[in-house]
Each structure stands twice: as structure tokens, then as C-alpha cells.
Write an enzyme that holds these catalytic residues in place. Structure first.
Site, PDB file in Angstrom:
ATOM      1  N   ASP A 160      -9.854  -7.009   4.942  1.00  0.00           N
ATOM      2  CA  ASP A 160     -10.955  -7.957   4.725  1.00  0.00           C
ATOM      3  C   ASP A 160     -11.566  -8.367   6.065  1.00  0.00           C
ATOM      4  O   ASP A 160     -12.788  -8.466   6.210  1.00  0.00           O
ATOM      5  CB  ASP A 160     -10.433  -9.197   3.979  1.00  0.00           C
ATOM      6  CG  ASP A 160      -9.601  -8.795   2.766  1.00  0.00           C
ATOM      7  OD1 ASP A 160     -10.155  -8.158   1.862  1.00  0.00           O
ATOM      8  OD2 ASP A 160      -8.388  -9.083   2.742  1.00  0.00           O
ATOM      9  N   HIS A 188      -5.912 -12.413  -0.683  1.00  0.00           N
ATOM     10  CA  HIS A 188      -6.590 -11.101  -0.685  1.00  0.00           C
ATOM     11  C   HIS A 188      -7.083 -10.851  -2.108  1.00  0.00           C
ATOM     12  O   HIS A 188      -6.451 -10.151  -2.896  1.00  0.00           O
ATOM     13  CB  HIS A 188      -5.650  -9.987  -0.232  1.00  0.00           C
ATOM     14  CG  HIS A 188      -6.277  -8.624  -0.423  1.00  0.00           C
ATOM     15  ND1 HIS A 188      -7.343  -8.186   0.317  1.00  0.00           N
ATOM     16  CD2 HIS A 188      -6.009  -7.639  -1.305  1.00  0.00           C
ATOM     17  CE1 HIS A 188      -7.710  -6.985  -0.101  1.00  0.00           C
ATOM     18  NE2 HIS A 188      -6.908  -6.623  -1.082  1.00  0.00           N
TER      19      HIS A 188
END
Ligand code: NAD
Ligand code: LMR
Length: 329
Positions: A160, A188
Site C-alpha cells: 500500500d 490492509h
């Protein structure tokens, strides 16, 4: 002096990410160009043959740093003497599966793996959980390993982080290496919060350079947070090479340190910083040095960020409560 090889256990070794990961570990990208490694591949029995095929290919690369490959279908053997554990193998969500079913199925993987780490890994074991839901799987494994310091269990949000770097660089016409101090907060998942308010681009505040809160809210954050789904939609399979690359980055940074003036994002057990309940494995800004990490302290969190961090942390707390209800932690 000849260095003792570092034992690296990789679960899900025959999967997509495993295939993109193992060759880079063996060629020195995980730990360093002068660090010999021994690979311990853990699969389920049906995955062992494919893992053997990958091991044959690894042999055929004649990597000077690769000092051995062993394949197991028993976590107790797979984690024997492990210094680094990359927990990639997980149960994907099947059609019609509820969230609780998914957490339970993964509990059946990560609880015994955590116990095997507790009982058999080396004293300096460092664990990165990649398999989804990564933060909560890391929590399950950590809870099953009471003799291992909790902070050794981490979850991957580096993918990410890397995605956010590129989106920001593309928006501002800058280069990723000019961007520092970007942060992924929380889970996440689609609730994660990529934060540019403390980031710098070539020394200037990134939010001021962008100066477009609508882009931030409507484009940047959803693009980063939903990138995994977009890749699945485009590729027909989830990100593998970029996930493997992020796993390499995560462990390399943990072992070798963050650059001066910069930080990275890691899912780590909360110490209560920034109001994240203690014990939740949440993504934070962290610096690393000498194989240890520290959560960056003292950042001012504005209202825009606070609401988004809180939402992602609330999701983590819900997942924790669900696995607690299932007796997994
Ligand atoms: N955190 C992240 O940023 C991120 C990014 C991408 C993918 N992922 C996740 O990583 C995981 C793996 O992805 P993939 O594309 O490699 O999947 P994959 O299905 O190709 O491979 C998974 C492998 O794990 C193995 N496995 C299943 N249970 C196991 C167990 N108990 N022990 C050992 N091995 C086991 C399977 O046999 C399979 O070979 C998925 O959960 C995926 O959602 C996470
Ligand atoms: O495997 C997934 O569901 C997506 C993955 O976590 C990703 O971020 O690419």
C-alpha cells in the site's frame, strides 16, 4: 569469515507470490548481497510437488548465496530454526463464504503456524504476515506464540505504501525517491488510510504541493485503498510480483534500517500510540535501525486524518473481536 546462513521460512511457497518471492530471496534482495540464506518452504501436501518444481528452478539458477532448500508440509518442521518467517499462504475467500468463515479458516492456518514459531523458531525470529486478512492473521499467529516478543509479528502494508508513493509521484510530476515520510495507517483493506499530510516531496510538504483536498479524498485515497481489487479485476488474479516486492522491501527495511529523515509503513502491534488500542496489529509510520523498529511519535493528526484512522482501526477491532469470539486468540 564465512557467515552462517539465515534460515528463511516461506509459507505458501508454491503460490503466485511464492514464485515471485523465492528467487529474489535467494539472490540476496531480502537480507543483503553478502548474506547467505537457507530456504525452508512450507506448503500443504497438495502444494508440495509444485514447491519441489520451484526448488528445482532455484537450483538451476546457481545462486551463490543459496545454501539449501528444504520442503515441508508440517509447520513444526518448516519453522525449525527459522530466523525470518514469511507467512504468505492463506485461505482465499471462496464463493458464498462469510467474513467469519474466512477468519475461522485462516485461524486454522495461522494459529498452528504461530505455535510452531513459538516452539521451534530461532530466538531472533522476525515474522511478516502477507496472507490476508494480513493484520488479523498476524494477530492470531502472535497470540499463539506467547514466548516470542509480540513486536516480532508484523503485517504487510508496504505494498500500500509503495502504491501510494507512485500515485503521489504521478500526480505531482515528481520521482518516488523524492517522496519521504508517507504513511499508511490501519488495516490492509479498503479502509486503510494513506496519509500525505506529513509527507515531503523534495523537502516541501506534500499536502501543500498537491493542494487539492478533493483529489486526496476522491481519487488518491480510494485508488490506493482499492488497488488490490483493481489488480484482481484487470489481471484475473491478485497482485503477486508487486506483493512479493513489497515483502522484500518490508523485511529488508526492518533488518537494514530506514534512511535518515524518512520512515516506512508496517503493520505492528500497537503500543497505544495515536489512540490505536494496544495490541491491535495496525499500520503505523515506523523507523527501523539495527533490526528493530519504532513507531514515529509526536505527529499532529488533523481532523481529516483522525476520522479515517479511526474508521480503519475500528475495523481492526471488529476483526479482533470476531477472532476472539471464535476462540482463535
Ligand atoms: N498484504 C498484502 O499486501 C497482500 C497482497 C497481495 C496478496 N496478499 C495475500 O497473499 C496470500 C497469497 O497470495 P497468492 O497470490 O500467493 O495465493 P495463491 O493461492 O497463489 O498461493 C497460496 C499458496 O498457499 C498455500 N497454502 C494454503 N494453506 C497453507 C498452509 N496452511 N501452509 C502452507 N501453505 C499453504 C497454497 O497451497 C498455495 O500454494 C493471499 O491471502 C492474498 O490475498 C496479500
Ligand atoms: O489478495 C487480495 O485480496 C488483494 C491484495 O491484498 C492486494 O492488496 O493486492
Amino acid at each position: 569469515m564465512t557467515r552462517t546462513p539465515v534460515n528463511v521460512t516461506v509459507t505458501g511457497a508454491a503460490g503466485q507470490i511464492g514464485y515471485a518471492l523465492l528467487f529474489r530471496i535467494a539472490s540476496g534482495h531480502l537480507l543483503g548481497a553478502d548474506v547467505p540464506v537457507k530456504l525452508r518452504l512450507l506448503e500443504i501436501p497438495q502444494g508440495v510437488k509444485a514447491a519441489e518444481g520451484t526448488a528445482m528452478e532455484l537450483d538451476d539458477c546457481a545462486f551463490p548465496l543459496l545454501k539449501g532448500i528444504d520442503i515441508f508440509d508440517d509447520p513444526n518442521k518448516g519453522f525449525e530454526g527459522a530466523n525470518v518467517g514469511l507467512l504468505v499462504g492463506a485461505r482465499p475467500r471462496a464463493k458464498g463464504m462469510e467474513r467469519g468463515d474466512l477468519l475461522e479458516a485462516n485461524g486454522g492456518i495461522f494459529k498452528p503456524q504461530g505455535k510452531a514459531i513459538n516452539d521451534h523458531a530461532a530466538d531472533d525470529i522476525k515474522v511478516l504476515v502477507v496472507g490476508n486478512p494480513a493484520n488479523t492473521n498476524a494477530l492470531i499467529a502472535q497470540a499463539a506464540a506467547p514466548d516470542v516478543p509480540a513486536e516480532r509479528f508484523t503485517a504487510m502494508t508496504r505494498l500500500d505504501h509503495n502504491r501510494a508513493l507512485t500515485q503521489l509521484a504521478q500526480k505531482t510530476g515528481s520521482s518516488v525517491e523524492d517522496i519521504k515520510r508517507l504513511t499508511i495507517w490501519g488495516n490492509h483493506s479498503a479502509t486503510q488510510y494513506p496519509d500525505i499530510f506529513h509527507a515531503e516531496i523534495a523537502g516541501k510538504n506534500a499536502a501543500e504541493v498537491v493542494s487539492d483536498e478533493q483529489w486526496l479524498a476522491d481519487t488518491f485515497i480510494p485508488t490506493v485503498a482499492k488497488r488490490g481489487a483493481a489488480i484482481i479485476e484487470a489481471r484475473g488474479a491478485s497482485s503477486a510480483a508487486s506483493a512479493a516486492n513489497a515483502a522484500i522491501d518490508h523485511v529488508h527495511t526492518w533488518v537494514n534500517g530506514t534512511a535518515a529523515g524518512d520512515w516506512t509503513s508496517m503493520g505492528v502491534p500497537s503500543d497505544g500510540s495515536y489512540g490505536v488500542p494496544e495490541g491491535l496489529i495496525s499500520s503505523f509510520p515506523v523507523t527501523t535501525k539495527d533490526g528493530k523498529y519504532e513507531i514515529v511519535q509526536g505527529l499532529d493528526i488533523n481532523e481529516f486524518s483522525r476520522a479515517r484512522i479511526d474508521a480503519s482501526v475500528a475495523e481492526l477491532a471488529e476483526e479482533r473481536d470476531a477472532v476472539r469470539g471464535l476462540g482463535l486468540i
